[in-house]
Design a protein around this motif. Structure first.
Motif, PDB file in Angstrom:
ATOM      1  N   VAL A 188      -7.380  -9.615   0.669  1.00 36.65           N
ATOM      2  CA  VAL A 188      -7.317  -8.153   0.594  1.00 36.65           C
ATOM      3  C   VAL A 188      -6.192  -7.773  -0.355  1.00 36.65           C
ATOM      4  CG1 VAL A 188      -6.838  -6.012   1.841  1.00 36.65           C
ATOM      5  CG2 VAL A 188      -8.281  -7.770   2.889  1.00 36.65           C
ATOM      6  N   HIS A 204      -5.800  -7.298   8.998  1.00 32.76           N
ATOM      7  CA  HIS A 204      -5.640  -8.700   9.400  1.00 32.76           C
ATOM      8  C   HIS A 204      -6.922  -9.224  10.041  1.00 32.76           C
ATOM      9  CE1 HIS A 204      -4.305 -12.085  11.950  1.00 32.76           C
ATOM     10  NE2 HIS A 204      -3.512 -12.339  10.922  1.00 32.76           N
ATOM     11  N   ILE A 257      -9.609 -10.167   7.452  1.00 32.87           N
ATOM     12  CA  ILE A 257      -9.348 -11.332   6.612  1.00 32.87           C
ATOM     13  C   ILE A 257      -9.681 -12.612   7.368  1.00 32.87           C
ATOM     14  CG2 ILE A 257      -7.545 -12.633   5.411  1.00 32.87           C
ATOM     15  CD1 ILE A 257      -6.126 -10.067   4.804  1.00 32.87           C
ATOM     16  N   PHE A 277      -3.306 -11.918   1.621  1.00 30.35           N
ATOM     17  CA  PHE A 277      -3.080 -10.476   1.653  1.00 30.35           C
ATOM     18  C   PHE A 277      -1.983 -10.131   0.656  1.00 30.35           C
ATOM     19  CE2 PHE A 277      -1.067  -6.665   3.789  1.00 30.35           C
ATOM     20  CZ  PHE A 277      -2.099  -5.789   3.491  1.00 30.35           C
ATOM     21  N   PHE A 336       0.514 -11.325  10.033  1.00 29.38           N
ATOM     22  CA  PHE A 336       0.630 -11.943   8.709  1.00 29.38           C
ATOM     23  C   PHE A 336       1.888 -12.798   8.585  1.00 29.38           C
ATOM     24  CE2 PHE A 336      -1.934  -8.123   7.747  1.00 29.38           C
ATOM     25  CZ  PHE A 336      -2.992  -8.712   7.069  1.00 29.38           C
ATOM     26  N   GLY A 361      -3.134 -14.444   6.262  1.00 34.23           N
ATOM     27  CA  GLY A 361      -3.593 -13.818   7.489  1.00 34.23           C
ATOM     28  C   GLY A 361      -3.644 -14.810   8.643  1.00 34.23           C
TER      29      GLY A 361
END
Length: 197
Positions: A103, A125, A128, A134, A170, A197
């Motif tokens: 993402v 989160h 993913i 991320f 994360f 993630g």
């Protein structure tokens, strides 16, 4: 992003914003790093994609790109890029589980309300895949205020942003800081964090 004044500014400035971002993002080393961190042919979400410059770079690199933005004028521009699936969606409408290998939230969540950030980051989160990548970039500060052209900003400190990411699940792996001129013509300090993630 749901602030009417901020949405209106981006709607009015969509073409100008595209002229500012198209060439810059094509050479962005953080975007290049994000792309290489994803599996070949992987799925990526470009959150609050604007005119779709980053999404287009991802698509040209072979990723399957889903681009979202709350501004229809931005989605109209993003949809013109080949192989980019773009749709009008707010931060709060992002849902699903294990959808994306990565993402890209590049200077997008700075328009979310501070008290909404924990919920939005947790939802991201969830979207993913395990150990997916991320990227988040935000402007540095501690206040919430409007810029010179009326956009609402939620500024964060590094400690606050790291805490929000950790609470959402994360694990931060990289940090970059910088200072650039924005759409309003003023320079601002920023931070970008890469996380798993």
């Amino acid at each position: 992003m749901s602030d009417p004044e901020t949405l209106s500014v981006y709607a009015e400035q969509s073409a100008h914003y595209a002229s500012l971002t198209d060439t810059v993002l094509a050479k962005d080393p953080l975007l290049a790093d994000f792309i290489t961190s994803l599996p070949k042919g992987g799925r990526a979400l470009d959150l609050d994609c604007g005119p779709g410059a980053a999404a287009a770079v991802m698509a040209r690199a072979g990723l399957k790109v889903h681009a979202t933005d709350a501004v229809p004028e931005m989605i109209a521009l993003a949809s013109q890029h080949s192989l980019v699936h773009a749709e009008v969606k707010t931060f709060e409408q992002i849902d699903g589980t294990d959808l994306y290998d990565g993402v890209w939230a590049n200077f997008s969540l700075l328009h979310a309300d501070r008290d909404a950030l924990p919920v939005i980051l947790t939802a991201l989160h969830t979207t993913i895949k395990a150990n997916g990548r991320f990227h988040i970039a935000m402007k540095l500060g501690s206040e919430t205020e409007r810029d010179a052209i009326g956009r609402q900003y939620t500024y964060v400190t590094e400690a606050e942003l790291r805490g929000l990411l950790s609470d959402a699940g994360f694990t931060v792996i990289k940090k970059h800081i910088g200072c650039d001129m924005g759409l309003d013509g003023t320079h601002a300090d920023w931070i970008a964090l890469a996380a798993y993630g």
